[in-house]
Design a protein around this motif. Sequence first.
Motif: not given
Length: 187
Positions: A184-187
């Motif tokens: 989620e942090a990457r998206s």
Amino acid sequence: MLIGYARVSTEDQNLDLQRDALGRAGCERTFEDRRSGAKADRPGLLAALDYARPGDSLVVWRLDRLSRSLSDLIALVRRMEGTGVGLRSLTEGIDTSTPNGRLTFHLFGALAEFERALTRERTGAGLAAARARGRRGGRKHRLTPERRAHAVELYRARDRTVGEVCRLMGISKPTLYAYVAEAEARS
């Protein structure tokens, strides 16, 4: 009155050495704990401190039996001094009911604090040097990036329970949730 306190870190360790030393020192009553000194919850120590009256001394075989942390040890001794209770350490030969004993205790404390600061400084320098060479600390990921992505896909699909996804991928629930948070942090 001399009040003894003995502690071992685990259930399978033996208190006999400390009991014998405290008995030879003249302790009339001894309290015991079988748990890590890093834990704040030590019922034997609390009972010993409740039992102690002004003019009494708490006697330990070694200072590390009272605490693993210097700051905790100093706070404990200050608390004891505030209630009029002294501290005697048999191995280190410290007796805080005397001026020399208080001086020795505070010198030990200052030296230990200095040593901890040097250790922190050296550790920080070593980590910085490793990072400069491209090395990262921490535990290695159990799964490859592709398998981590697959675990997140299985979790998001909601076709299986979290427990089933974890068993299928061979990971724990906290690991799965960490992978989901990372995605989620990457998206």
